[in-house]
Motif scaffolding. Structure first.
Motif, PDB file in Angstrom:
ATOM      1  N   SER A  86       0.761  -1.038  -0.322  1.00 62.96           N
ATOM      2  CA  SER A  86      -0.064   0.283  -0.240  1.00 62.96           C
ATOM      3  C   SER A  86       0.850   1.052   0.184  1.00 62.96           C
ATOM      4  O   SER A  86       2.397   0.946   0.221  1.00 62.96           O
ATOM      5  CB  SER A  86      -1.054   0.398   1.009  1.00 62.96           C
ATOM      6  OG  SER A  86      -0.411  -0.334   2.527  1.00 62.96           O
ATOM      7  N   ASP A 130      -8.061  15.453  -3.044  1.00 63.06           N
ATOM      8  CA  ASP A 130      -8.294  15.058  -2.210  1.00 63.06           C
ATOM      9  C   ASP A 130      -6.593  15.067  -1.427  1.00 63.06           C
ATOM     10  O   ASP A 130      -6.544  15.949  -0.834  1.00 63.06           O
ATOM     11  CB  ASP A 130      -8.036  13.137  -2.485  1.00 63.06           C
ATOM     12  CG  ASP A 130      -7.837  11.602  -2.251  1.00 63.06           C
ATOM     13  OD1 ASP A 130      -8.532  12.129  -1.161  1.00 63.06           O
ATOM     14  OD2 ASP A 130      -8.962  11.046  -2.689  1.00 63.06           O
ATOM     15  N   ARG A 176      -5.677  12.449   0.070  1.00 68.44           N
ATOM     16  CA  ARG A 176      -4.476  11.168   0.093  1.00 68.44           C
ATOM     17  C   ARG A 176      -3.749  11.036  -1.535  1.00 68.44           C
ATOM     18  O   ARG A 176      -4.802  11.501  -2.439  1.00 68.44           O
ATOM     19  CB  ARG A 176      -5.161   9.629   0.352  1.00 68.44           C
ATOM     20  CG  ARG A 176      -5.959   9.681   1.149  1.00 68.44           C
ATOM     21  CD  ARG A 176      -6.546   8.094   1.787  1.00 68.44           C
ATOM     22  NE  ARG A 176      -7.407   7.798   2.800  1.00 68.44           N
ATOM     23  CZ  ARG A 176      -8.886   8.383   2.697  1.00 68.44           C
ATOM     24  NH1 ARG A 176      -9.067   8.927   2.095  1.00 68.44           N
ATOM     25  NH2 ARG A 176      -9.172   7.911   4.499  1.00 68.44           N
ATOM     26  N   TYR A 187      -3.606  10.304  -5.553  1.00 74.26           N
ATOM     27  CA  TYR A 187      -4.596   9.842  -6.420  1.00 74.26           C
ATOM     28  C   TYR A 187      -3.808   9.792  -7.995  1.00 74.26           C
ATOM     29  O   TYR A 187      -2.640  10.882  -7.925  1.00 74.26           O
ATOM     30  CB  TYR A 187      -5.585  10.335  -6.106  1.00 74.26           C
ATOM     31  CG  TYR A 187      -5.691  12.046  -6.245  1.00 74.26           C
ATOM     32  CD1 TYR A 187      -6.198  12.359  -7.561  1.00 74.26           C
ATOM     33  CD2 TYR A 187      -5.681  12.768  -5.702  1.00 74.26           C
ATOM     34  CE1 TYR A 187      -6.531  13.502  -7.907  1.00 74.26           C
ATOM     35  CE2 TYR A 187      -6.024  14.237  -5.889  1.00 74.26           C
ATOM     36  CZ  TYR A 187      -5.917  14.657  -7.338  1.00 74.26           C
ATOM     37  OH  TYR A 187      -6.383  16.136  -7.699  1.00 74.26           O
ATOM     38  N   THR A 212       0.060   7.989 -17.086  1.00 73.59           N
ATOM     39  CA  THR A 212      -0.653   8.335 -15.189  1.00 73.59           C
ATOM     40  C   THR A 212      -0.012   9.599 -14.100  1.00 73.59           C
ATOM     41  O   THR A 212       1.627   8.826 -14.456  1.00 73.59           O
ATOM     42  CB  THR A 212      -0.937   6.797 -14.772  1.00 73.59           C
ATOM     43  OG1 THR A 212      -1.558   6.552 -15.698  1.00 73.59           O
ATOM     44  CG2 THR A 212      -1.579   7.128 -13.488  1.00 73.59           C
ATOM     45  N   CYS A 248      -3.945   9.748   5.532  1.00 72.94           N
ATOM     46  CA  CYS A 248      -4.053  10.267   4.636  1.00 72.94           C
ATOM     47  C   CYS A 248      -2.616  10.695   3.942  1.00 72.94           C
ATOM     48  O   CYS A 248      -1.683  10.398   5.778  1.00 72.94           O
ATOM     49  CB  CYS A 248      -4.889  11.790   4.791  1.00 72.94           C
ATOM     50  SG  CYS A 248      -6.342  11.668   5.648  1.00 72.94           S
ATOM     51  N   ASP A 282      -4.852  -0.061  -5.406  1.00 70.56           N
ATOM     52  CA  ASP A 282      -6.582   0.896  -4.075  1.00 70.56           C
ATOM     53  C   ASP A 282      -6.291   1.645  -4.385  1.00 70.56           C
ATOM     54  O   ASP A 282      -7.338   2.641  -4.182  1.00 70.56           O
ATOM     55  CB  ASP A 282      -6.321  -0.243  -2.659  1.00 70.56           C
ATOM     56  CG  ASP A 282      -6.473  -1.376  -2.777  1.00 70.56           C
ATOM     57  OD1 ASP A 282      -7.378  -2.026  -3.677  1.00 70.56           O
ATOM     58  OD2 ASP A 282      -6.475  -2.192  -2.117  1.00 70.56           O
ATOM     59  N   VAL A 283      -5.344   2.274  -4.772  1.00 71.17           N
ATOM     60  CA  VAL A 283      -5.364   4.161  -4.970  1.00 71.17           C
ATOM     61  C   VAL A 283      -6.609   4.645  -6.444  1.00 71.17           C
ATOM     62  O   VAL A 283      -6.654   4.236  -7.544  1.00 71.17           O
ATOM     63  CB  VAL A 283      -3.980   4.478  -5.187  1.00 71.17           C
ATOM     64  CG1 VAL A 283      -3.911   6.031  -5.383  1.00 71.17           C
ATOM     65  CG2 VAL A 283      -3.191   4.512  -4.387  1.00 71.17           C
ATOM     66  N   ARG A 284      -7.358   5.748  -5.819  1.00 73.41           N
ATOM     67  CA  ARG A 284      -8.060   5.918  -6.351  1.00 73.41           C
ATOM     68  C   ARG A 284      -7.563   6.618  -8.318  1.00 73.41           C
ATOM     69  O   ARG A 284      -6.788   7.703  -7.845  1.00 73.41           O
ATOM     70  CB  ARG A 284      -8.816   6.987  -5.512  1.00 73.41           C
ATOM     71  CG  ARG A 284     -10.027   7.896  -6.548  1.00 73.41           C
ATOM     72  CD  ARG A 284     -11.170   8.434  -5.746  1.00 73.41           C
ATOM     73  NE  ARG A 284     -10.454   9.776  -4.681  1.00 73.41           N
ATOM     74  CZ  ARG A 284     -10.334  11.206  -5.652  1.00 73.41           C
ATOM     75  NH1 ARG A 284     -10.881  10.866  -6.935  1.00 73.41           N
ATOM     76  NH2 ARG A 284      -9.781  12.087  -5.894  1.00 73.41           N
ATOM     77  N   LYS A 285      -7.770   6.413  -8.968  1.00 72.98           N
ATOM     78  CA  LYS A 285      -7.926   6.921 -10.242  1.00 72.98           C
ATOM     79  C   LYS A 285      -8.646   8.441 -10.165  1.00 72.98           C
ATOM     80  O   LYS A 285     -10.690   8.403 -10.189  1.00 72.98           O
ATOM     81  CB  LYS A 285      -7.885   6.234 -11.255  1.00 72.98           C
ATOM     82  CG  LYS A 285      -7.213   4.684 -10.844  1.00 72.98           C
ATOM     83  CD  LYS A 285      -6.954   4.068 -12.019  1.00 72.98           C
ATOM     84  CE  LYS A 285      -6.060   3.188 -12.156  1.00 72.98           C
ATOM     85  NZ  LYS A 285      -5.775   1.831 -10.624  1.00 72.98           N
ATOM     86  N   ALA A 286      -8.455   9.234 -10.915  1.00 74.50           N
ATOM     87  CA  ALA A 286      -9.549  10.167 -11.726  1.00 74.50           C
ATOM     88  C   ALA A 286      -8.864  10.911 -12.788  1.00 74.50           C
ATOM     89  O   ALA A 286      -7.413  11.147 -12.995  1.00 74.50           O
ATOM     90  CB  ALA A 286      -9.155  10.958 -10.200  1.00 74.50           C
TER      91      ALA A 286
END
Length: 286
Positions: A2, A156, A158, A160, A168, A218, A268-272
């Protein structure tokens, strides 16, 4: 693995070594305002050595965002920071906000800054826009030049991931509550700030944010400027904050590039997407 590696919070201590650039970006006439220039020169001349001493003593890493203009005129400064084991990151060339430049001007400024670091043998992984004012073209430049992360947005608390074409980019978000500029900055000309806060109040604010971020797991991405936080009473407050974080036992200090690499590898890291807002000119005219 993580991005936080099991820590309750990850702390990135970041220092924007702006020196004279934020003032010169408001007008070259300020070069003749010697008091103002001395106020800004305090950062690299006094603040940075004092900060490096504290980081060495407490054995914590940091990331220093440096405008290319500053690195070009003070190459020994960048070499010294890197020699202490800290990360150097890109902070434009001239400290002009990308949102104030047309695409050609932004590209020229961005690449001119990168060229300074390349000439000095400094590997660059990340970027922070001047004034945190990233523009619509900024992220294409980051992707084109292979940078790993940005630290300019606030979407965020955290890390992302930003989808930029086929690339990316990791976003390490910032926030005004974790910036010493809002707490300490003051100049009569150009007009900057209005109230100089007590370091005790700032310590209370930052410690409360750290505790909240430990609760929610965070990224405590603290932004400081050596000409501001480098002053004596503020340095004691920073020392107390770092010592408190170390005493918690669940806060990990890291360089920005390390956090970004871990975030990129964490499924698990959020994609935006980049922010897209329908600013209908019929509703929101310029």
């Amino acid at each position: 693995m993580s991005w936080h590696d099991g820590s309750a919070a990850v702390a990135t201590l970041t220092f924007d070594v702006d020196a004279e650039t934020p003032i010169l970006a408001r007008g070259r006439r300020y070069a003749d305002h010697l008091t103002t220039m001395s106020h800004q020169g305090y950062g690299p001349g006094v603040g940075v050595p004092r900060i490096l001493g504290l980081l060495d003593e407490l054995a914590v890493p940091a990331t220093f965002f440096v405008p290319g203009w500053v690195a070009q005129r003070r190459p020994e400064l960048v070499a010294t920071i890197a020699g202490h084991g800290h990360e150097i990151a890109h902070h434009t060339y001239s400290h002009r906000a990308p949102t104030s430049l047309d695409p050609f001007e932004e590209r020229t400024d961005f690449e001119r800054g990168l060229a300074v670091f390349e000439k000095q043998g400094i590997e660059i992984s990340g970027y922070r826009a001047a004034l945190w004012e990233a523009g619509r073209n900024t992220y294409g430049l980051l992707a084109e030049h292979g940078l790993l992360y940005d630290s300019s947005l606030m979407g965020d608390d955290r890390p992302y991931l930003l989808n930029v074409g086929e690339s990316t980019i990791v976003e390490l978000p910032v926030h005004w509550s974790l910036d010493d500029w809002e707490q300490y900055a003051f100049l009569p000309e150009p007009d900057v700030g209005s109230v100089i806060e007590s370091p005790r109040k700032v310590l209370e604010l930052w410690r409360a944010e750290l505790d909240g971020m430990r609760h929610y797991r965070c990224l405590f991405n603290l932004c400081m400027h050596p000409f501001l936080t480098g002053r004596p009473g503020r340095m004691l407050a920073l020392r107390e904050l770092i010592e408190y974080a170390l005493s918690c036992g669940d806060v990990r200090f890291a360089r920005c590039r390390e956090v970004a690499a871990a975030a990129l590898a964490d499924a698990d890291v959020r994609k935006a997407p980049l922010p897209e807002v329908d600013a209908d000119p019929a509703v929101y005219p310029d």
